[in-house]
Design a protein around this motif. Structure first.
Motif, short mmCIF file in Angstrom:
data_model
loop_
_atom_site.label_atom_id
_atom_site.label_comp_id
_atom_site.label_asym_id
_atom_site.label_seq_id
_atom_site.Cartn_x
_atom_site.Cartn_y
_atom_site.Cartn_z
N ARG A 1 0.16 -1.28 0.17
CA ARG A 1 0.24 -0.33 0.58
C ARG A 1 0.82 1.37 -0.09
O ARG A 1 0.84 2.35 -0.13
CB ARG A 1 -0.84 -0.58 1.37
N VAL A 2 2.42 1.20 0.44
CA VAL A 2 2.73 2.64 0.29
C VAL A 2 3.15 2.77 -1.05
O VAL A 2 3.41 4.31 -1.29
CB VAL A 2 4.39 1.77 0.80
N LEU A 3 3.30 2.18 -2.15
CA LEU A 3 3.51 2.66 -3.28
C LEU A 3 1.52 3.30 -4.27
O LEU A 3 1.55 3.89 -5.15
CB LEU A 3 3.07 1.16 -3.97
N GLU A 4 0.86 3.19 -2.93
CA GLU A 4 -0.60 3.85 -3.54
C GLU A 4 -0.19 5.04 -2.73
O GLU A 4 -1.63 5.06 -2.68
CB GLU A 4 -1.74 2.88 -3.12
N ARG A 5 0.10 5.24 -1.88
CA ARG A 5 0.72 6.74 -1.91
C ARG A 5 0.60 7.86 -2.38
O ARG A 5 0.44 7.83 -3.37
CB ARG A 5 1.54 6.95 0.11
N LYS A 6 -0.46 9.09 -1.88
CA LYS A 6 -0.84 9.97 -2.43
C LYS A 6 0.63 10.73 -3.32
O LYS A 6 0.64 10.98 -4.19
CB LYS A 6 -1.52 11.21 -1.92
N GLU A 7 1.60 10.14 -2.19
CA GLU A 7 2.78 10.74 -2.43
C GLU A 7 3.53 9.41 -2.23
O GLU A 7 4.52 9.95 -1.43
CB GLU A 7 3.45 12.35 -2.45
N PRO A 8 3.36 8.37 -3.33
CA PRO A 8 4.61 7.24 -2.87
C PRO A 8 5.93 7.37 -3.24
O PRO A 8 7.12 8.48 -3.61
CB PRO A 8 4.67 6.58 -4.08
N PRO A 9 6.76 6.59 -2.44
CA PRO A 9 8.09 7.22 -2.30
C PRO A 9 8.99 7.04 -3.48
O PRO A 9 8.27 5.94 -4.53
CB PRO A 9 8.44 5.79 -1.62
N TRP A 10 10.02 7.41 -3.63
CA TRP A 10 11.18 6.50 -5.37
C TRP A 10 11.02 5.53 -4.70
O TRP A 10 12.19 5.11 -3.79
CB TRP A 10 11.92 7.31 -5.17
N VAL A 11 11.06 4.31 -5.59
CA VAL A 11 11.50 2.88 -5.86
C VAL A 11 12.65 2.45 -6.31
O VAL A 11 12.20 3.27 -7.57
CB VAL A 11 10.34 2.42 -5.76
N VAL A 12 14.64 2.05 -6.93
CA VAL A 12 14.97 1.26 -7.36
C VAL A 12 14.65 0.05 -6.52
O VAL A 12 15.41 -0.19 -5.45
CB VAL A 12 15.95 2.78 -7.37
N ILE A 13 14.47 -1.04 -7.82
CA ILE A 13 14.65 -2.19 -7.50
C ILE A 13 16.35 -2.94 -8.34
O ILE A 13 15.75 -2.83 -9.55
CB ILE A 13 13.95 -3.18 -7.56
N VAL A 14 16.96 -3.30 -7.83
CA VAL A 14 17.96 -3.92 -8.66
C VAL A 14 18.60 -5.43 -8.50
O VAL A 14 18.45 -5.80 -7.73
CB VAL A 14 19.42 -3.07 -8.32
N MET A 15 18.32 -6.43 -9.02
CA MET A 15 17.89 -7.71 -8.95
C MET A 15 18.56 -8.38 -10.11
O MET A 15 19.17 -7.40 -11.08
CB MET A 15 16.44 -8.47 -8.72
N LEU A 16 19.30 -9.52 -9.76
CA LEU A 16 19.76 -9.97 -10.56
C LEU A 16 19.06 -10.62 -11.81
O LEU A 16 18.21 -11.62 -11.66
CB LEU A 16 20.99 -11.13 -9.45
N GLU A 17 20.15 -11.24 -12.64
CA GLU A 17 19.17 -11.40 -13.81
C GLU A 17 18.80 -12.77 -13.26
O GLU A 17 17.93 -13.78 -13.75
CB GLU A 17 20.08 -11.98 -14.72
N SER A 18 19.34 -13.96 -12.78
CA SER A 18 18.83 -15.04 -12.11
C SER A 18 17.75 -15.03 -11.27
O SER A 18 17.06 -17.06 -11.44
CB SER A 18 19.95 -15.30 -11.32
N VAL A 19 17.39 -14.01 -10.66
CA VAL A 19 16.24 -14.25 -10.06
C VAL A 19 14.47 -13.94 -11.08
O VAL A 19 13.88 -14.69 -10.29
CB VAL A 19 15.75 -12.59 -9.44
N ILE A 20 14.99 -13.60 -12.53
CA ILE A 20 14.34 -13.27 -13.35
C ILE A 20 13.75 -14.00 -13.90
O ILE A 20 12.48 -14.65 -14.45
CB ILE A 20 13.26 -12.71 -14.16
N ARG A 21 15.24 -15.05 -13.95
CA ARG A 21 14.97 -16.87 -15.10
C ARG A 21 14.63 -18.15 -13.43
O ARG A 21 14.14 -18.99 -13.92
CB ARG A 21 16.39 -17.01 -15.29
N LYS A 22 14.27 -17.48 -12.17
CA LYS A 22 14.10 -18.87 -11.96
C LYS A 22 12.51 -19.34 -11.95
O LYS A 22 11.79 -18.22 -11.50
CB LYS A 22 13.80 -18.20 -9.99
N GLU A 23 12.37 -20.41 -11.62
CA GLU A 23 10.65 -20.89 -11.67
C GLU A 23 10.35 -20.76 -9.82
O GLU A 23 10.89 -21.22 -9.70
CB GLU A 23 10.31 -21.26 -12.45
N VAL A 24 9.34 -20.00 -9.99
CA VAL A 24 8.45 -19.28 -8.44
C VAL A 24 7.89 -20.95 -8.16
O VAL A 24 6.25 -19.35 -9.01
CB VAL A 24 9.31 -18.13 -7.53
#
Length: 269
Positions: free
Chosen positions: A146-169
């Motif tokens: 819900r923090v992303l739904e605030r009227k003034e949400p925070p600036w968010v930068v997310i860095v993840m390894l390529e293995s994260v997006i290739r991992k089947e969960v």
């Protein structure tokens, strides 16, 4: 009435919230469906909140107080009940996350919680969780978003390894839906999602997050073995993590290239 789950209001704040709600509803002669219709929620939500299988939202607590004329009773219980699905060690992180102006996340293992869909979160959280607590844990993770739904949400930068997006969960469909959600959020003007490609310089396996709150110095949260972690207050160690963060970002793909890679992996599932 025969199959009603017995409630022990001493078990937790969520159970106390549910027991109080059930008592008021019974005294008013309302079924769960009738109360749900009266305050604009689903029958399933009322049922899960009453049995402490789901944490109440701030809006639900406000509607309950307004409907039953209970002042701020349920609104005062709500924040405590909502925290109970969050492990004790992680609550300082959740508190920082909810009040931060900027959030920088390095994630080497799975898609970070702020971006997770419910099915992915359930697959990530299920190992080692008691069946009676998994619903509350998943709901608590969803509430954090819900923090992303605030009227003034925070600036968010997310860095993840390529293995994260290739991992089947979970399974392929869950992973595909999760990557679609990541792409959707990457289009928000206040969210940047970057991928460090395979073959880039190796970085520590443990993830960490840097928080900025108002004009205060950055505060860090570093993940540890076994899914635990700790807050690091302003200190030379935080400055070291910021330098490490800058190195990681420097090895990441651009936001457009990251989106293209995520889309490519998603379409290949």
């Amino acid at each position: 009435m025969v199959n009603r789950k017995r409630l022990d209001p001493t078990e937790s704040t969520a159970a106390l919230f549910g027991a109080k709600l059930r008592k008021l509803r019974d005294e008013a002669g309302l079924s769960q469906a009738q109360l749900a219709e009266a305050i604009g929620y689903s029958n399933d939500t009322i049922s899960k909140v009453e049995t402490a299988a789901q944490a109440p939202s701030p809006q639900l607590a406000e509607h309950i107080d307004a409907h039953f004329g209970t002042g701020d009773t349920f609104q005062e219980l709500q924040p405590l009940a909502a925290k109970e699905g969050i492990p004790t060690f992680f609550r300082p992180y959740a508190d920082l996350e909810s009040g931060a102006n900027s959030i920088r996340v390095y994630e080497p293992v799975v898609v970070t919680g702020l971006l997770q869909i419910e099915e992915y979160a359930r697959a990530v959280l299920s190992p080692g969780q008691h069946v009676n607590t998994i619903d509350l844990a998943v709901d608590a993770r969803m509430n954090r978003q819900r923090v992303l739904e605030r009227k003034e949400p925070p600036w968010v930068v997310i860095v993840m390894l390529e293995s994260v997006i290739r991992k089947e969960v979970g399974d392929r469909e869950i992973t595909k839906a999760q990557l679609a959600r990541v792409l959707e959020l990457s289009n928000e003007p206040y969210i940047n999602i970057l991928v460090v490609p395979d073959g880039a310089q190796v970085f520590p396996a443990a993830g960490f997050t840097l928080f900025t709150l108002d004009d205060d110095p950055e505060i860090a949260f570093v993940e540890s073995a076994g899914g635990t972690g700790r807050v690091i207050e302003p200190a030379p160690r935080v400055a070291e993590l910021r330098r490490l963060w800058d190195l990681i970002v420097g090895s990441a793909l651009t936001d457009v290239a990251s989106q293209n890679l995520i889309r490519e992996v998603m379409e290949g599932l």
